[in-house]
Design a protein around this motif. Structure first.
Motif, PDB file in Angstrom:
ATOM      1  N   PRO A  95      70.463  46.558   3.887  1.00 35.88           N
ATOM      2  CA  PRO A  95      69.361  45.799   3.286  1.00 35.88           C
ATOM      3  C   PRO A  95      69.444  44.310   3.615  1.00 35.88           C
ATOM      4  N   GLY A  96      70.656  43.767   3.645  1.00 36.33           N
ATOM      5  CA  GLY A  96      70.822  42.348   3.958  1.00 36.33           C
ATOM      6  C   GLY A  96      70.366  42.012   5.359  1.00 36.33           C
ATOM      7  N   GLN A  97      70.692  42.874   6.334  1.00 34.76           N
ATOM      8  CA  GLN A  97      70.283  42.635   7.717  1.00 34.76           C
ATOM      9  C   GLN A  97      68.770  42.727   7.873  1.00 34.76           C
ATOM     10  N   VAL A  98      68.170  43.718   7.216  1.00 39.27           N
ATOM     11  CA  VAL A  98      66.720  43.898   7.322  1.00 39.27           C
ATOM     12  C   VAL A  98      65.983  42.735   6.668  1.00 39.27           C
ATOM     13  N   PHE A  99      66.394  42.373   5.469  1.00 41.15           N
ATOM     14  CA  PHE A  99      65.694  41.311   4.755  1.00 41.15           C
ATOM     15  C   PHE A  99      65.956  39.945   5.382  1.00 41.15           C
ATOM     16  N   SER A 100      67.089  39.783   6.052  1.00 43.82           N
ATOM     17  CA  SER A 100      67.361  38.530   6.744  1.00 43.82           C
ATOM     18  C   SER A 100      66.314  38.275   7.823  1.00 43.82           C
ATOM     19  N   VAL A 101      65.980  39.329   8.568  1.00 37.59           N
ATOM     20  CA  VAL A 101      64.942  39.202   9.595  1.00 37.59           C
ATOM     21  C   VAL A 101      63.577  39.012   8.944  1.00 37.59           C
ATOM     22  N   SER A 102      63.269  39.849   7.960  1.00 34.72           N
ATOM     23  CA  SER A 102      61.951  39.789   7.316  1.00 34.72           C
ATOM     24  C   SER A 102      61.688  38.432   6.678  1.00 34.72           C
ATOM     25  N   ASP A 103      62.720  37.857   6.059  1.00 30.67           N
ATOM     26  CA  ASP A 103      62.546  36.573   5.377  1.00 30.67           C
ATOM     27  C   ASP A 103      62.239  35.440   6.348  1.00 30.67           C
ATOM     28  N   ARG A 104      62.687  35.591   7.602  1.00 30.18           N
ATOM     29  CA  ARG A 104      62.464  34.526   8.586  1.00 30.18           C
ATOM     30  C   ARG A 104      61.170  34.698   9.371  1.00 30.18           C
ATOM     31  N   VAL A 105      60.521  35.842   9.212  1.00 32.25           N
ATOM     32  CA  VAL A 105      59.315  36.117   9.990  1.00 32.25           C
ATOM     33  C   VAL A 105      58.194  35.150   9.635  1.00 32.25           C
TER      34      VAL A 105
ATOM     35  N   LEU B 176      61.181  32.410  18.405  1.00 29.71           N
ATOM     36  CA  LEU B 176      60.549  33.721  18.271  1.00 29.71           C
ATOM     37  C   LEU B 176      61.210  34.748  19.185  1.00 29.71           C
ATOM     38  N   ASP B 177      61.546  34.339  20.404  1.00 31.30           N
ATOM     39  CA  ASP B 177      62.208  35.256  21.337  1.00 31.30           C
ATOM     40  C   ASP B 177      63.529  35.763  20.757  1.00 31.30           C
ATOM     41  N   ALA B 178      64.301  34.848  20.171  1.00 29.61           N
ATOM     42  CA  ALA B 178      65.595  35.232  19.600  1.00 29.61           C
ATOM     43  C   ALA B 178      65.410  36.176  18.417  1.00 29.61           C
ATOM     44  N   LEU B 179      64.408  35.895  17.594  1.00 28.17           N
ATOM     45  CA  LEU B 179      64.163  36.724  16.418  1.00 28.17           C
ATOM     46  C   LEU B 179      63.614  38.093  16.816  1.00 28.17           C
ATOM     47  N   ILE B 180      62.784  38.124  17.849  1.00 33.40           N
ATOM     48  CA  ILE B 180      62.268  39.403  18.355  1.00 33.40           C
ATOM     49  C   ILE B 180      63.417  40.270  18.858  1.00 33.40           C
ATOM     50  N   GLU B 181      64.346  39.657  19.576  1.00 35.94           N
ATOM     51  CA  GLU B 181      65.507  40.400  20.077  1.00 35.94           C
ATOM     52  C   GLU B 181      66.331  40.962  18.916  1.00 35.94           C
TER      53      GLU B 181
ATOM     54  N   ALA C  96      65.216  41.648  15.868  1.00 32.71           N
ATOM     55  CA  ALA C  96      64.449  42.700  15.202  1.00 32.71           C
ATOM     56  C   ALA C  96      64.458  43.988  16.016  1.00 32.71           C
ATOM     57  N   HIS C  97      64.362  43.876  17.351  1.00 23.14           N
ATOM     58  CA  HIS C  97      64.443  45.062  18.213  1.00 23.14           C
ATOM     59  C   HIS C  97      65.803  45.749  18.057  1.00 23.14           C
ATOM     60  N   ALA C  98      66.864  44.951  18.002  1.00 24.19           N
ATOM     61  CA  ALA C  98      68.208  45.513  17.837  1.00 24.19           C
ATOM     62  C   ALA C  98      68.317  46.259  16.512  1.00 24.19           C
ATOM     63  N   LEU C  99      67.650  45.734  15.490  1.00 30.07           N
ATOM     64  CA  LEU C  99      67.671  46.375  14.178  1.00 30.07           C
ATOM     65  C   LEU C  99      66.921  47.707  14.216  1.00 30.07           C
ATOM     66  N   VAL C 100      65.789  47.737  14.914  1.00 27.77           N
ATOM     67  CA  VAL C 100      65.034  48.985  15.068  1.00 27.77           C
ATOM     68  C   VAL C 100      65.891  50.027  15.780  1.00 27.77           C
TER      69      VAL C 100
ATOM     70  N   TYR D  68      63.500  51.074   5.999  1.00 29.85           N
ATOM     71  CA  TYR D  68      64.053  49.899   6.675  1.00 29.85           C
ATOM     72  C   TYR D  68      63.630  49.860   8.144  1.00 29.85           C
ATOM     73  N   ALA D  69      63.559  51.028   8.789  1.00 30.33           N
ATOM     74  CA  ALA D  69      63.112  51.081  10.181  1.00 30.33           C
ATOM     75  C   ALA D  69      61.664  50.612  10.291  1.00 30.33           C
ATOM     76  N   ALA D  70      60.818  51.045   9.355  1.00 34.23           N
ATOM     77  CA  ALA D  70      59.413  50.625   9.356  1.00 34.23           C
ATOM     78  C   ALA D  70      59.297  49.123   9.128  1.00 34.23           C
ATOM     79  N   GLN D  71      60.136  48.596   8.248  1.00 32.57           N
ATOM     80  CA  GLN D  71      60.128  47.161   7.966  1.00 32.57           C
ATOM     81  C   GLN D  71      60.522  46.363   9.209  1.00 32.57           C
ATOM     82  N   ALA D  72      61.526  46.854   9.931  1.00 31.24           N
ATOM     83  CA  ALA D  72      61.964  46.176  11.152  1.00 31.24           C
ATOM     84  C   ALA D  72      60.894  46.259  12.235  1.00 31.24           C
TER      85      ALA D  72
END
Length: 260
Positions: A158-168, A191-196, A198-202, A225-229
């Motif tokens: 949950p921490g990894q998923v929400f970390s990305v979501s919170d920065r979107v 954005l490129d770094a965050l996309i990478e 998020a892709h890794a999380l998926v 969590y997969a849908a959120q990512a």
């Protein structure tokens, strides 16, 4: 069950605290070491024994929250503290023990660790008397986002998923053209770094993983969590396209000089 002991269940939220009254034939063990969040060394009948807490597993080694789980168990059952054990008959003379251990105030130790989110239910073969108690405590931890369920701990799922979501949201606020090419280029890089990430999380959600952070997840958790990512990826890629569009509209230095 310990002979002569009575069990009283007091409901607290979704979980209950199992309170064990003292009985004449209770088995007392003294803690000599805390090995992990689910394992102690105890002195029982004059022997040093390894005690695994019934129906409980905890992160260990270099797993997420392993040091915290060990420290939490030590806080409940430190060296020289006494535990009351639920022993059917005479415990085996050798080998590790897996037993229900109760704190002096009557609480089941497996339950309080699960309620803290620093231990989780495992199904024991044979006697399953305390399984429901630990399960209820784990669901309390899930509801309260405690420990392994926390959205604020970087190493939990949950921490990894929400970390990305919170920065979107912050990352997708597209700068205006007047902001200049340098700032827009910096946003594109972010954005490129965050996309990478998020892709890794998926990708991570789509692979079979083991360990405490994964063992506590239900199938529905993984899907959610997969849908959120995936939503984060789509949102970020859309924002990147908008930034790229604005950048392409930026006049070059030569064009600016020509206008002047």
């Amino acid at each position: 069950m310990i002979a002569g002991a009575a069990v009283l269940v007091v409901a607290v939220g979704a979980a209950g605290f199992v309170l064990l009254d003292r009985g004449p034939d209770e088995t007392i063990a003294t803690v000599t070491a805390v090995e992990s969040g689910d394992t102690l060394r105890v002195r029982l009948d004059g022997q040093e024994r390894v005690l695994h807490l019934t129906n409980l597993a905890a992160p260990e080694g270099d797993e997420c929250l392993a040091p915290e789980a060990t420290a939490q168990l030590a806080g409940y059952a430190g060296i020289d503290s006494e535990l009351r054990l639920d022993v059917e008959g005479t415990p085996a003379a050798e080998g590790d023990l897996t037993l229900a251990a109760f704190l002096p105030d009557g609480r089941l130790l497996s339950e309080v660790m699960a309620a803290d989110g620093l231990g989780y239910l495992v199904i024991e073969e044979g006697d399953r008397e305390y399984e429901w108690v630990v399960r209820a405590a784990q669901e309390d931890a899930r509801f309260n986002a405690a420990g392994l369920f926390s959205t604020e701990v970087d190493c939990t799922i949950p921490g990894q998923v929400f970390s990305v979501s919170d920065r979107v949201e912050a990352a997708t606020l597209v700068l205006e053209e007047e902001s200049g090419a340098e700032l827009l280029a910096a946003q594109r890089a972010e954005l490129d770094a965050l996309i990478e990430e998020a892709h890794a999380l998926v990708d991570l959600m789509g692979t079979e993983q083991g360990g405490a952070v994964w063992d506590v997840l239900r199938a529905s958790d993984r899907i959610g969590y997969a849908a959120q990512a995936q939503t984060a990826v789509a949102t970020l890629e859309l924002a990147r396209g908008e930034v790229e569009l604005v950048l392409n509209q930026e006049p070059t230095a030569a064009e600016t000089d020509a206008r002047d």
